[in-house]
Design a protein around this motif. Sequence first.
Motif, PDB file in Angstrom:
ATOM      1  N   ARG A  98       1.070  -1.308   0.059  1.00  0.00           N
ATOM      2  CA  ARG A  98       0.058   0.112  -0.020  1.00  0.00           C
ATOM      3  C   ARG A  98       0.849   1.437  -0.048  1.00  0.00           C
ATOM      4  O   ARG A  98       0.446   2.287   0.724  1.00  0.00           O
ATOM      5  CB  ARG A  98      -0.903  -0.054   1.308  1.00  0.00           C
ATOM      6  N   GLY A  99       2.039   1.191  -0.942  1.00  0.00           N
ATOM      7  CA  GLY A  99       2.828   2.406  -0.885  1.00  0.00           C
ATOM      8  C   GLY A  99       3.738   2.604   0.105  1.00  0.00           C
ATOM      9  O   GLY A  99       4.619   3.609  -0.238  1.00  0.00           O
ATOM     10  N   GLU A 100       3.891   1.664   0.932  1.00  0.00           N
ATOM     11  CA  GLU A 100       4.816   1.847   2.129  1.00  0.00           C
ATOM     12  C   GLU A 100       5.903   0.807   1.943  1.00  0.00           C
ATOM     13  O   GLU A 100       5.770  -0.268   1.140  1.00  0.00           O
ATOM     14  CB  GLU A 100       4.276   1.701   3.304  1.00  0.00           C
ATOM     15  N   PHE A 101       7.153   0.946   2.189  1.00  0.00           N
ATOM     16  CA  PHE A 101       8.479   0.148   1.938  1.00  0.00           C
ATOM     17  C   PHE A 101       8.871  -0.171   3.110  1.00  0.00           C
ATOM     18  O   PHE A 101       9.194   0.620   4.211  1.00  0.00           O
ATOM     19  CB  PHE A 101       9.349   0.897   1.170  1.00  0.00           C
ATOM     20  N   TYR A 102       9.163  -1.584   3.454  1.00  0.00           N
ATOM     21  CA  TYR A 102       9.702  -2.160   4.579  1.00  0.00           C
ATOM     22  C   TYR A 102      11.005  -2.985   4.201  1.00  0.00           C
ATOM     23  O   TYR A 102      11.093  -3.392   3.172  1.00  0.00           O
ATOM     24  CB  TYR A 102       8.771  -3.074   5.341  1.00  0.00           C
ATOM     25  N   THR A 103      11.891  -3.230   5.123  1.00  0.00           N
ATOM     26  CA  THR A 103      13.170  -3.982   4.926  1.00  0.00           C
ATOM     27  C   THR A 103      13.140  -5.004   6.165  1.00  0.00           C
ATOM     28  O   THR A 103      12.984  -4.601   7.440  1.00  0.00           O
ATOM     29  CB  THR A 103      14.296  -3.251   4.740  1.00  0.00           C
ATOM     30  N   PRO A 104      13.203  -6.122   5.994  1.00  0.00           N
ATOM     31  CA  PRO A 104      13.397  -6.821   7.264  1.00  0.00           C
ATOM     32  C   PRO A 104      14.710  -6.426   8.204  1.00  0.00           C
ATOM     33  O   PRO A 104      15.866  -6.054   7.847  1.00  0.00           O
ATOM     34  CB  PRO A 104      13.986  -8.202   6.591  1.00  0.00           C
ATOM     35  N   ASP A 105      14.285  -6.509   9.435  1.00  0.00           N
ATOM     36  CA  ASP A 105      15.429  -6.159  10.495  1.00  0.00           C
ATOM     37  C   ASP A 105      16.222  -7.531  10.834  1.00  0.00           C
ATOM     38  O   ASP A 105      17.115  -7.454  11.602  1.00  0.00           O
ATOM     39  CB  ASP A 105      14.955  -5.780  11.746  1.00  0.00           C
ATOM     40  N   THR A 106      15.904  -8.578  10.087  1.00  0.00           N
ATOM     41  CA  THR A 106      16.815  -9.875  10.173  1.00  0.00           C
ATOM     42  C   THR A 106      17.559  -9.991   9.043  1.00  0.00           C
ATOM     43  O   THR A 106      17.880 -11.178   8.667  1.00  0.00           O
ATOM     44  CB  THR A 106      15.734 -10.943  10.326  1.00  0.00           C
ATOM     45  N   TYR A 107      18.360  -8.883   8.323  1.00  0.00           N
ATOM     46  CA  TYR A 107      19.082  -8.955   7.511  1.00  0.00           C
ATOM     47  C   TYR A 107      20.432  -9.874   7.758  1.00  0.00           C
ATOM     48  O   TYR A 107      20.750  -9.831   8.926  1.00  0.00           O
ATOM     49  CB  TYR A 107      19.563  -7.505   6.962  1.00  0.00           C
ATOM     50  N   LEU A 108      21.284 -10.215   6.662  1.00  0.00           N
ATOM     51  CA  LEU A 108      22.469 -10.983   6.940  1.00  0.00           C
ATOM     52  C   LEU A 108      23.513  -9.917   6.754  1.00  0.00           C
ATOM     53  O   LEU A 108      24.354  -9.924   7.758  1.00  0.00           O
ATOM     54  CB  LEU A 108      22.521 -11.885   5.698  1.00  0.00           C
ATOM     55  N   LEU A 109      23.481  -8.995   5.860  1.00  0.00           N
ATOM     56  CA  LEU A 109      24.750  -8.049   5.728  1.00  0.00           C
ATOM     57  C   LEU A 109      23.799  -6.952   5.726  1.00  0.00           C
ATOM     58  O   LEU A 109      22.886  -6.611   5.010  1.00  0.00           O
ATOM     59  CB  LEU A 109      25.335  -8.266   4.113  1.00  0.00           C
ATOM     60  N   ASP A 110      24.304  -5.949   6.640  1.00  0.00           N
ATOM     61  CA  ASP A 110      23.831  -4.412   6.834  1.00  0.00           C
ATOM     62  C   ASP A 110      24.368  -3.698   5.507  1.00  0.00           C
ATOM     63  O   ASP A 110      25.169  -2.926   5.392  1.00  0.00           O
ATOM     64  CB  ASP A 110      24.357  -3.983   7.758  1.00  0.00           C
ATOM     65  N   GLY A 111      23.538  -3.890   4.315  1.00  0.00           N
ATOM     66  CA  GLY A 111      24.132  -2.925   2.957  1.00  0.00           C
ATOM     67  C   GLY A 111      24.121  -1.696   3.207  1.00  0.00           C
ATOM     68  O   GLY A 111      23.400  -1.120   4.073  1.00  0.00           O
ATOM     69  N   THR A 112      25.038  -1.079   2.343  1.00  0.00           N
ATOM     70  CA  THR A 112      24.977   0.530   2.271  1.00  0.00           C
ATOM     71  C   THR A 112      23.854   1.051   1.736  1.00  0.00           C
ATOM     72  O   THR A 112      23.292   2.153   2.328  1.00  0.00           O
ATOM     73  CB  THR A 112      26.154   0.669   1.407  1.00  0.00           C
ATOM     74  N   LYS A 113      23.126   0.614   0.731  1.00  0.00           N
ATOM     75  CA  LYS A 113      21.870   1.185   0.144  1.00  0.00           C
ATOM     76  C   LYS A 113      20.950   0.995   1.197  1.00  0.00           C
ATOM     77  O   LYS A 113      20.152   1.972   1.574  1.00  0.00           O
ATOM     78  CB  LYS A 113      21.535   0.465  -1.141  1.00  0.00           C
ATOM     79  N   ARG A 114      20.762  -0.105   1.768  1.00  0.00           N
ATOM     80  CA  ARG A 114      19.632  -0.302   3.017  1.00  0.00           C
ATOM     81  C   ARG A 114      20.152   0.833   4.041  1.00  0.00           C
ATOM     82  O   ARG A 114      19.317   1.572   4.529  1.00  0.00           O
ATOM     83  CB  ARG A 114      20.117  -1.490   3.475  1.00  0.00           C
ATOM     84  N   ARG A 115      21.225   0.925   4.501  1.00  0.00           N
ATOM     85  CA  ARG A 115      21.749   2.208   5.568  1.00  0.00           C
ATOM     86  C   ARG A 115      21.182   3.526   4.928  1.00  0.00           C
ATOM     87  O   ARG A 115      20.607   4.247   5.761  1.00  0.00           O
ATOM     88  CB  ARG A 115      23.145   2.019   5.930  1.00  0.00           C
ATOM     89  N   PHE A 116      21.327   3.780   3.679  1.00  0.00           N
ATOM     90  CA  PHE A 116      21.207   5.116   3.336  1.00  0.00           C
ATOM     91  C   PHE A 116      19.487   5.240   3.157  1.00  0.00           C
ATOM     92  O   PHE A 116      18.842   6.229   3.691  1.00  0.00           O
ATOM     93  CB  PHE A 116      21.728   5.120   1.710  1.00  0.00           C
ATOM     94  N   LEU A 117      18.824   4.262   2.554  1.00  0.00           N
ATOM     95  CA  LEU A 117      17.427   4.464   2.534  1.00  0.00           C
ATOM     96  C   LEU A 117      16.824   4.527   3.974  1.00  0.00           C
ATOM     97  O   LEU A 117      15.607   5.084   4.120  1.00  0.00           O
ATOM     98  CB  LEU A 117      16.834   3.069   1.825  1.00  0.00           C
ATOM     99  N   LEU A 118      17.310   3.998   4.952  1.00  0.00           N
ATOM    100  CA  LEU A 118      16.789   3.822   6.224  1.00  0.00           C
ATOM    101  C   LEU A 118      17.118   5.130   6.813  1.00  0.00           C
ATOM    102  O   LEU A 118      16.236   5.881   7.519  1.00  0.00           O
ATOM    103  CB  LEU A 118      17.523   2.704   7.035  1.00  0.00           C
ATOM    104  N   GLN A 119      18.135   5.896   6.633  1.00  0.00           N
ATOM    105  CA  GLN A 119      18.667   7.015   7.334  1.00  0.00           C
ATOM    106  C   GLN A 119      17.878   8.062   6.606  1.00  0.00           C
ATOM    107  O   GLN A 119      17.467   9.015   7.136  1.00  0.00           O
ATOM    108  CB  GLN A 119      20.071   7.345   7.012  1.00  0.00           C
ATOM    109  N   GLY A 157      14.636   7.758   5.657  1.00  0.00           N
ATOM    110  CA  GLY A 157      13.347   7.613   6.011  1.00  0.00           C
ATOM    111  C   GLY A 157      12.581   7.036   4.747  1.00  0.00           C
ATOM    112  O   GLY A 157      11.398   7.339   4.875  1.00  0.00           O
ATOM    113  N   LEU A 158      13.241   6.429   3.883  1.00  0.00           N
ATOM    114  CA  LEU A 158      12.485   5.998   2.525  1.00  0.00           C
ATOM    115  C   LEU A 158      11.949   4.610   2.867  1.00  0.00           C
ATOM    116  O   LEU A 158      10.980   4.154   1.933  1.00  0.00           O
ATOM    117  CB  LEU A 158      13.283   6.114   1.401  1.00  0.00           C
ATOM    118  N   ILE A 159      12.619   3.785   3.843  1.00  0.00           N
ATOM    119  CA  ILE A 159      11.943   2.619   4.122  1.00  0.00           C
ATOM    120  C   ILE A 159      12.135   2.395   5.735  1.00  0.00           C
ATOM    121  O   ILE A 159      12.769   3.242   6.460  1.00  0.00           O
ATOM    122  CB  ILE A 159      12.882   1.467   3.600  1.00  0.00           C
ATOM    123  N   ARG A 160      11.392   1.534   6.045  1.00  0.00           N
ATOM    124  CA  ARG A 160      11.317   1.003   7.696  1.00  0.00           C
ATOM    125  C   ARG A 160      11.636  -0.412   7.774  1.00  0.00           C
ATOM    126  O   ARG A 160      11.182  -1.346   7.038  1.00  0.00           O
ATOM    127  CB  ARG A 160      10.000   1.234   8.363  1.00  0.00           C
TER     128      ARG A 160
END
Length: 198
Positions: free
Chosen positions: A135-156, A158-161
């Motif tokens: 429904r237009g919202e973006f989420y990423t698992p908090d149980t990742y294996l590798l804390d990727g740089t793009k993941r970090r950027f998007l979280l910082q 506020g584009l994903i939760r």
Amino acid sequence: MQFIETIKISEGYPCHLEFHIRRMQETLQSMGMPMPELQAGLFLPPAGLRNGVVKCRVVYDPAGICGVEFAAYRPRVIRALKVVDDDDIVYPYKSADRSMLMKLYEKRGDCDDVLIVKDGFLTDTSYSNVVLSRRGEFYTPDTYLLDGTKRRFLLQQGLIRACPVRVADLYTYDRVYLINAMLDLEDEVAIPVDRIVK
């Protein structure tokens, strides 16, 4: 042990370089080693690769930078993912030894890649973090294996939760996006959840 940092070079400019340097620092600090000095121009591609998108692959170890390679980038085509379980997998650093990921990748069957599940929760694919849309919202698992740089950027930004995503809840989402240093959300490397095979 050797580690890898993959950096997107766009029109000759390294993207999100501060995130990559921070991850290199964290990786080496975990081994009690200082960050090696980075030479000026280390991430500057050769003249023939200064247009478009280029993949920069940096190999390093506690002694310093082992090598830097540049290549024109072409994203993989992903049409389907196969869910694979591995409750023992650990991949906290971007190691040059990807054998444990490759063993899981070999289980993809007719799919293009695997979606790794650990203890019932979604983690990553064999080469990317994942983002799920609903429904237009973006989420990423908090149980990742590798804390990727793009993941970090998007979280910082506020584009994903980040939130726990059980494999049992997978089909409550619409699509799964693959993100990494080379792939952003707008690149639309995504598949509908009904193309995820259990």
